[in-house]
Write a protein that holds these residues in place. Sequence first.
Motif, mmCIF file in Angstrom:
data_model
loop_
_atom_site.group_PDB
_atom_site.id
_atom_site.type_symbol
_atom_site.label_atom_id
_atom_site.label_comp_id
_atom_site.label_asym_id
_atom_site.label_seq_id
_atom_site.Cartn_x
_atom_site.Cartn_y
_atom_site.Cartn_z
ATOM 1 N N GLN A 113 -1.864 4.747 18.512
ATOM 2 C CA GLN A 113 -0.388 4.959 18.132
ATOM 3 C C GLN A 113 -0.307 4.074 17.735
ATOM 4 O OE1 GLN A 113 3.091 6.821 19.582
ATOM 5 N NE2 GLN A 113 2.402 8.575 19.541
ATOM 6 N N HIS A 114 -1.064 2.663 18.716
ATOM 7 C CA HIS A 114 -0.828 1.403 19.206
ATOM 8 C C HIS A 114 -2.097 0.817 18.191
ATOM 9 C CE1 HIS A 114 -0.231 -2.714 19.934
ATOM 10 N NE2 HIS A 114 -1.481 -3.098 20.717
ATOM 11 N N SER A 115 -2.596 1.484 17.921
ATOM 12 C CA SER A 115 -3.969 1.161 17.028
ATOM 13 C C SER A 115 -3.844 0.682 15.694
ATOM 14 C CB SER A 115 -5.423 1.877 17.218
ATOM 15 O OG SER A 115 -6.192 1.433 16.280
ATOM 16 N N LEU A 116 -2.959 2.298 15.360
ATOM 17 C CA LEU A 116 -2.846 2.829 13.805
ATOM 18 C C LEU A 116 -1.548 0.953 13.377
ATOM 19 C CD1 LEU A 116 -1.854 4.810 11.682
ATOM 20 C CD2 LEU A 116 -0.490 6.137 12.917
ATOM 21 N N ARG A 117 -0.694 1.120 14.002
ATOM 22 C CA ARG A 117 0.898 0.395 13.848
ATOM 23 C C ARG A 117 -0.451 -1.183 14.103
ATOM 24 N NH1 ARG A 117 5.175 2.597 14.664
ATOM 25 N NH2 ARG A 117 5.828 4.488 16.220
ATOM 26 N N ILE A 118 -1.311 -1.450 13.976
ATOM 27 C CA ILE A 118 -1.872 -2.468 13.822
ATOM 28 C C ILE A 118 -2.939 -2.802 12.814
ATOM 29 C CG2 ILE A 118 -4.472 -4.065 14.564
ATOM 30 C CD1 ILE A 118 -3.373 -3.659 17.373
ATOM 31 N N HIS A 119 -3.521 -1.344 12.045
ATOM 32 C CA HIS A 119 -3.853 -1.173 11.150
ATOM 33 C C HIS A 119 -2.985 -1.960 9.752
ATOM 34 C CE1 HIS A 119 -7.257 0.314 13.307
ATOM 35 N NE2 HIS A 119 -7.936 0.336 12.528
ATOM 36 N N ILE A 120 -1.805 -0.372 10.603
ATOM 37 C CA ILE A 120 -0.910 -0.537 8.984
ATOM 38 C C ILE A 120 -0.410 -2.434 9.411
ATOM 39 C CG2 ILE A 120 1.692 -0.384 8.691
ATOM 40 C CD1 ILE A 120 0.897 2.382 10.481
ATOM 41 N N ASP A 121 0.015 -2.832 10.002
ATOM 42 C CA ASP A 121 -0.253 -4.249 9.630
ATOM 43 C C ASP A 121 -1.617 -4.745 8.841
ATOM 44 O OD1 ASP A 121 2.633 -4.031 11.244
ATOM 45 O OD2 ASP A 121 1.475 -5.252 13.605
ATOM 46 N N ALA A 122 -2.325 -5.257 9.163
ATOM 47 C CA ALA A 122 -3.014 -5.403 7.838
ATOM 48 C C ALA A 122 -3.460 -5.058 6.861
ATOM 49 C CB ALA A 122 -4.843 -4.932 9.001
ATOM 50 N N ALA A 123 -2.878 -3.059 6.261
ATOM 51 C CA ALA A 123 -2.739 -2.889 5.161
ATOM 52 C C ALA A 123 -1.538 -3.773 4.414
ATOM 53 C CB ALA A 123 -2.425 -1.277 5.296
ATOM 54 N N ARG A 124 -0.301 -4.199 4.988
ATOM 55 C CA ARG A 124 0.567 -5.034 4.636
ATOM 56 C C ARG A 124 0.094 -6.192 3.805
ATOM 57 N NH1 ARG A 124 3.679 -3.298 9.073
ATOM 58 N NH2 ARG A 124 5.179 -1.785 8.557
ATOM 59 N N ASP A 125 -0.842 -6.476 5.079
ATOM 60 C CA ASP A 125 -1.258 -8.491 4.888
ATOM 61 C C ASP A 125 -2.029 -8.463 3.737
ATOM 62 O OD1 ASP A 125 0.787 -8.432 7.263
ATOM 63 O OD2 ASP A 125 -0.694 -9.351 8.143
#
Length: 268
Positions: A113-125
């Motif tokens: 779940q932590h890894s997923l949220r990091i990837h989501i942040d990168a998708a936003r950025d």
Amino acid sequence: MTDIPQITDSHCHLDFPDFDGQLDNIIANAAAAGVTRMVTICTKLANEPAVRAIAETHAPVFYAAGTHPMSAADVPLVTVDELTALARHPKFVGIGETGLDYHYTADSAEIQQHSLRIHIDAARDTGLPLIIHARAADDDMARILTEEHQNGAFQCVMHCFSSSAGLARAALDLGFYLSMSGIAAFPKSQELRNIFAAAPLERILVETDAPYLAPPPHRGKRNEPAYTAHTARKGAEIFGLDYPTFAARTQENFDRLFPKVAQYRAAA
């Protein structure tokens, strides 16, 4: 000579050993089937240079990178900065695959779940689409995607979708896409076909997940991008369309979700 409708394999793994020394033939087979573009997915950042080299060597191939959820506990956590740096490459077109897989690796749910949220942040950025793997984790997946989308919009494809109607609806309600793999063509997959049939056509992609999940008539054998055509023909049946129309619509959908690919081709 009859023109073959063009389609895109939106998710495959051309760096896997199954394709060693065969990529020229694999890509030629794909072109003969009308599969004129493919996105090869890096599942561990340590492998990114090799995956990038495939995209740089073969004109029809683009790539994405991230940490597969089944590896999230075994490799260093990727950072947003690492992913955004990779995104500067002209053929890097998506973030992932990432996601949640509790089928074999439920013990690492928290770090997934932590890894997923990091990837989501990168998708936003980066503005690049998130590529999601979801297995046996529907409730957590729907919750996290919804929470994160409320914190800031991003785009996403549920790759190789074979989860519940509830997760499909949650994803579609967020404006996300569902990608149809060979599973949708398996004889016992009628429930999954019903889920796709209920989805908006403008949110459908097609893929192989090669070398896995070959559709009939190749089921049980190594999958390859050319076989996207078999899945797409089943997709046309599901939506009650002729094959050229369904193929064209999935191309439009892919270009909308992956505009960097369309822009690259236009620039070329």
